[in-house]
Write an enzyme that holds these catalytic residues in place. Structure first.
Site, PDB file in Angstrom:
ATOM      1  N   GLU A   1       2.132-106.126  -5.593  1.00 22.61           N
ATOM      2  CA  GLU A   1       3.500-106.369  -6.042  1.00 22.61           C
ATOM      3  C   GLU A   1       3.704-105.920  -7.482  1.00 22.61           C
ATOM      4  O   GLU A   1       4.765-105.393  -7.842  1.00 22.61           O
ATOM      5  CB  GLU A   1       3.832-107.862  -5.914  1.00 22.61           C
ATOM      6  CG  GLU A   1       3.754-108.404  -4.485  1.00 22.61           C
ATOM      7  CD  GLU A   1       2.392-108.974  -4.130  1.00 22.61           C
ATOM      8  OE1 GLU A   1       2.376-109.951  -3.355  1.00 22.61           O
ATOM      9  OE2 GLU A   1       1.361-108.452  -4.622  1.00 22.61           O
TER      10      GLU A   1
ATOM     11  N   CYS B   1       0.931-114.216  -3.613  1.00 19.78           N
ATOM     12  CA  CYS B   1       0.161-115.387  -4.051  1.00 19.78           C
ATOM     13  C   CYS B   1       1.021-116.309  -4.903  1.00 19.78           C
ATOM     14  O   CYS B   1       2.016-115.898  -5.504  1.00 19.78           O
ATOM     15  CB  CYS B   1      -1.082-114.952  -4.820  1.00 19.78           C
ATOM     16  SG  CYS B   1      -0.741-114.085  -6.363  1.00 19.78           S
TER      17      CYS B   1
ATOM     18  N   TRP C   1     -32.960 -89.669  17.250  1.00 12.47           N
ATOM     19  CA  TRP C   1     -31.529 -89.459  17.071  1.00 12.47           C
ATOM     20  C   TRP C   1     -30.836 -89.167  18.402  1.00 12.47           C
ATOM     21  O   TRP C   1     -31.268 -88.320  19.177  1.00 12.47           O
ATOM     22  CB  TRP C   1     -31.271 -88.317  16.101  1.00 12.47           C
ATOM     23  CG  TRP C   1     -31.641 -88.657  14.686  1.00 12.47           C
ATOM     24  CD1 TRP C   1     -32.693 -88.167  13.975  1.00 12.47           C
ATOM     25  CD2 TRP C   1     -30.978 -89.580  13.834  1.00 12.47           C
ATOM     26  NE1 TRP C   1     -32.723 -88.720  12.715  1.00 12.47           N
ATOM     27  CE2 TRP C   1     -31.684 -89.599  12.609  1.00 12.47           C
ATOM     28  CE3 TRP C   1     -29.863 -90.400  13.992  1.00 12.47           C
ATOM     29  CZ2 TRP C   1     -31.297 -90.393  11.531  1.00 12.47           C
ATOM     30  CZ3 TRP C   1     -29.475 -91.199  12.922  1.00 12.47           C
ATOM     31  CH2 TRP C   1     -30.180 -91.194  11.716  1.00 12.47           C
TER      32      TRP C   1
ATOM     33  N   THR D   1     -36.430-102.770  14.038  1.00 14.86           N
ATOM     34  CA  THR D   1     -35.790-101.519  13.640  1.00 14.86           C
ATOM     35  C   THR D   1     -36.415-100.974  12.361  1.00 14.86           C
ATOM     36  O   THR D   1     -36.642 -99.770  12.230  1.00 14.86           O
ATOM     37  CB  THR D   1     -34.284-101.733  13.453  1.00 14.86           C
ATOM     38  OG1 THR D   1     -33.698-102.098  14.709  1.00 14.86           O
ATOM     39  CG2 THR D   1     -33.602-100.482  12.935  1.00 14.86           C
TER      40      THR D   1
ATOM     41  N   ASP E   1     -38.015 -97.364  12.696  1.00 14.22           N
ATOM     42  CA  ASP E   1     -37.198 -96.272  12.158  1.00 14.22           C
ATOM     43  C   ASP E   1     -37.310 -96.089  10.646  1.00 14.22           C
ATOM     44  O   ASP E   1     -36.950 -95.034  10.130  1.00 14.22           O
ATOM     45  CB  ASP E   1     -35.718 -96.500  12.502  1.00 14.22           C
ATOM     46  CG  ASP E   1     -35.443 -96.454  13.990  1.00 14.22           C
ATOM     47  OD1 ASP E   1     -36.321 -96.000  14.738  1.00 14.22           O
ATOM     48  OD2 ASP E   1     -34.348 -96.882  14.404  1.00 14.22           O
TER      49      ASP E   1
ATOM     50  N   ARG F   1     -25.593 -92.746   1.621  1.00 18.91           N
ATOM     51  CA  ARG F   1     -25.911 -91.487   0.954  1.00 18.91           C
ATOM     52  C   ARG F   1     -25.093 -90.312   1.469  1.00 18.91           C
ATOM     53  O   ARG F   1     -24.969 -89.290   0.768  1.00 18.91           O
ATOM     54  CB  ARG F   1     -27.408 -91.186   1.065  1.00 18.91           C
ATOM     55  CG  ARG F   1     -27.919 -91.002   2.484  1.00 18.91           C
ATOM     56  CD  ARG F   1     -29.448 -91.031   2.540  1.00 18.91           C
ATOM     57  NE  ARG F   1     -29.950 -90.851   3.906  1.00 18.91           N
ATOM     58  CZ  ARG F   1     -30.021 -91.858   4.792  1.00 18.91           C
ATOM     59  NH1 ARG F   1     -29.619 -93.073   4.456  1.00 18.91           N
ATOM     60  NH2 ARG F   1     -30.505 -91.627   6.002  1.00 18.91           N
TER      61      ARG F   1
ATOM     62  N   GLU G   1     -26.542-103.156  12.658  1.00 20.03           N
ATOM     63  CA  GLU G   1     -26.996-101.862  13.180  1.00 20.03           C
ATOM     64  C   GLU G   1     -28.248-101.961  14.044  1.00 20.03           C
ATOM     65  O   GLU G   1     -28.889-100.958  14.317  1.00 20.03           O
ATOM     66  CB  GLU G   1     -27.223-100.889  12.023  1.00 20.03           C
ATOM     67  CG  GLU G   1     -25.930-100.352  11.437  1.00 20.03           C
ATOM     68  CD  GLU G   1     -26.052 -98.929  10.932  1.00 20.03           C
ATOM     69  OE1 GLU G   1     -26.690 -98.103  11.598  1.00 20.03           O
ATOM     70  OE2 GLU G   1     -25.504 -98.650   9.867  1.00 20.03           O
TER      71      GLU G   1
ATOM     72  N   GLY H   1     -31.886-103.782  15.873  1.00 26.64           N
ATOM     73  CA  GLY H   1     -31.877-103.083  17.150  1.00 26.64           C
ATOM     74  C   GLY H   1     -31.297-103.887  18.307  1.00 26.64           C
ATOM     75  O   GLY H   1     -30.430-104.748  18.115  1.00 26.64           O
TER      76      GLY H   1
END
Length: 354
Positions: free
Chosen positions: A55, A80, A180, A206, A210, A217, A292, A294
């Site tokens: 606002e 608010c 992948w 995981t 992995d 990145r 994410e 597993g």
């Protein structure tokens, strides 16, 4: 009286609000317009917590302030009414001379909870509410979930092969790296998603299989808080998630585990570890959690009923055998096609598919 152009102006507010995705937490994303005789004469959005609200930016963008008493303010979330790091927006609107405000949805957080709208009406300002309300709640589903359900908004994400497996069966001498299923386009998209969330979670399995970095990145923005869950504590301290580049939590039942630069949080060992984690994250102010994997972690959140959104990639390759999809019964609400996969999304914010 509600006019047909109210919806168009409110959607412009939402477009503006979305520009700050991932930057406003713990505050919501909000956009605002000042409209005079059907023409936008000022607009703005909340950029970051602790800075002026939408606002304020919209009002400051108006060149001829003599037009304000004959203008309408559109704002995607209730203004608010309390003093925080910035003054109350409701008071600012009243002082500006604006006599009509159109609000997308009420702010249900304990600090506002209708008091902003009430203050405007007490000052004689006409207030219309509920314009594009569903859309205005969806854009701030993280904020609303944290306040209303007392837990972070949970997004599940995984990829599966064309024949329904999320990974191959791993042997002890296999390389520590992901198999992948998707391509670089999908990875960039996932890093964009990560940048929009407060925290990202992966299980110990995981991390062992992995060795992910769980960062952004391939995108710009902040790295989310890393949350690792390894109840046994059987995890390599040299793993990338413990490299010290990003704040990291480790949930475990292992009472002797200690890692430099990592906050170790002890689990009770009860079966309801998912909600135990969510309660802890809520107490830390974490509004959203990107899970994410597993397969065990994703299935645990599903079985606990502690999820709001699921995003699943289905690739073109086949595995023949492996770790099965933890949510094979997922029925997507949206479908996007990519070069190497299709993306299926479903969510049940507020307990309903939208």
């Amino acid at each position: 009286m509600r006019h047909t152009h109210d919806l168009a102006f409110m959607r412009r507010c939402l477009d503006l609000a979305g520009n700050a995705e991932g930057a406003t937490a713990p505050n919501p994303m909000v956009g605002a317009l000042i409209v005079h005789d059907g023409v936008i004469i000022g607009e703005g959005y909340h950029l970051k917590a602790g800075t002026p609200h939408a606002e304020v930016h919209a009002l400051n963008a108006v060149r001829d302030r003599s037009l304000l008493p004959q203008s309408v303010m559109y704002v995607s979330l209730e203004p608010c009414s309390h003093h925080g790091r910035t003054p109350p927006c409701a008071d600012l609107i009243i002082r500006s001379g604006i006599r009509k405000v159109v609000v997308g949805t009420e702010d249900t957080s304990i600090k506002v909870a209708g008091r902003g709208i009430a203050r405007l009406r007490e000052a004689g300002v006409e207030v219309i509410t509920g314009v594009a309300e569903k859309e205005c709640r969806i854009i701030n589903r993280r904020f609303f979930t944290w306040h209303e359900k007392q837990r972070p908004y949970v997004i599940l994400k995984w990829a599966r092969s064309a024949d329904g497996f999320i990974d191959l069966v791993r042997n002890a001498d296999d390389a520590v790296e992901p198999h992948w299923i998707t391509g670089m386009t999908e990875r960039i998209l996932v890093h964009r998603w990560r940048a929009a969330e407060d925290a990202i979670l992966a299980g110990g399995a995981t991390v062992r299989a992995d060795n992910p970095s769980l960062d952004v990145r391939f995108w710009h923005g902040k790295n989310p808080l890393r949350v690792i869950v390894s109840r046994s504590g059987n995890i390599d301290p040299r793993s990338r998630v413990f490299d010290g580049s990003t704040e990291t939590l480790l949930f475990t039942t292992n009472t002797s585990l200690s890692l430099p630069g990592v906050q170790v949080i002890r689990l009770t060992g009860k079966n309801d570890f998912v909600n135990e984690i969510l309660r802890t994250l809520h107490s830390m102010g974490v509004q959203s959690l990107f899970v994410e994997g597993g397969a065990f972690m994703i299935r645990s959140f599903i079985e606990a009923g502690a999820w709001d959104e699921a995003r699943r990639f289905t690739g073109m390759m086949t595995f023949g055998n492996g770790v099965p999809d933890p949510f094979p019964g997922m029925r997507p609400e949206k479908l996007f096609l990519f070069e190497k996969s299709k993306l299926e999304i479903t969510y049940h914010f507020d307990g309903n598919s939208v």
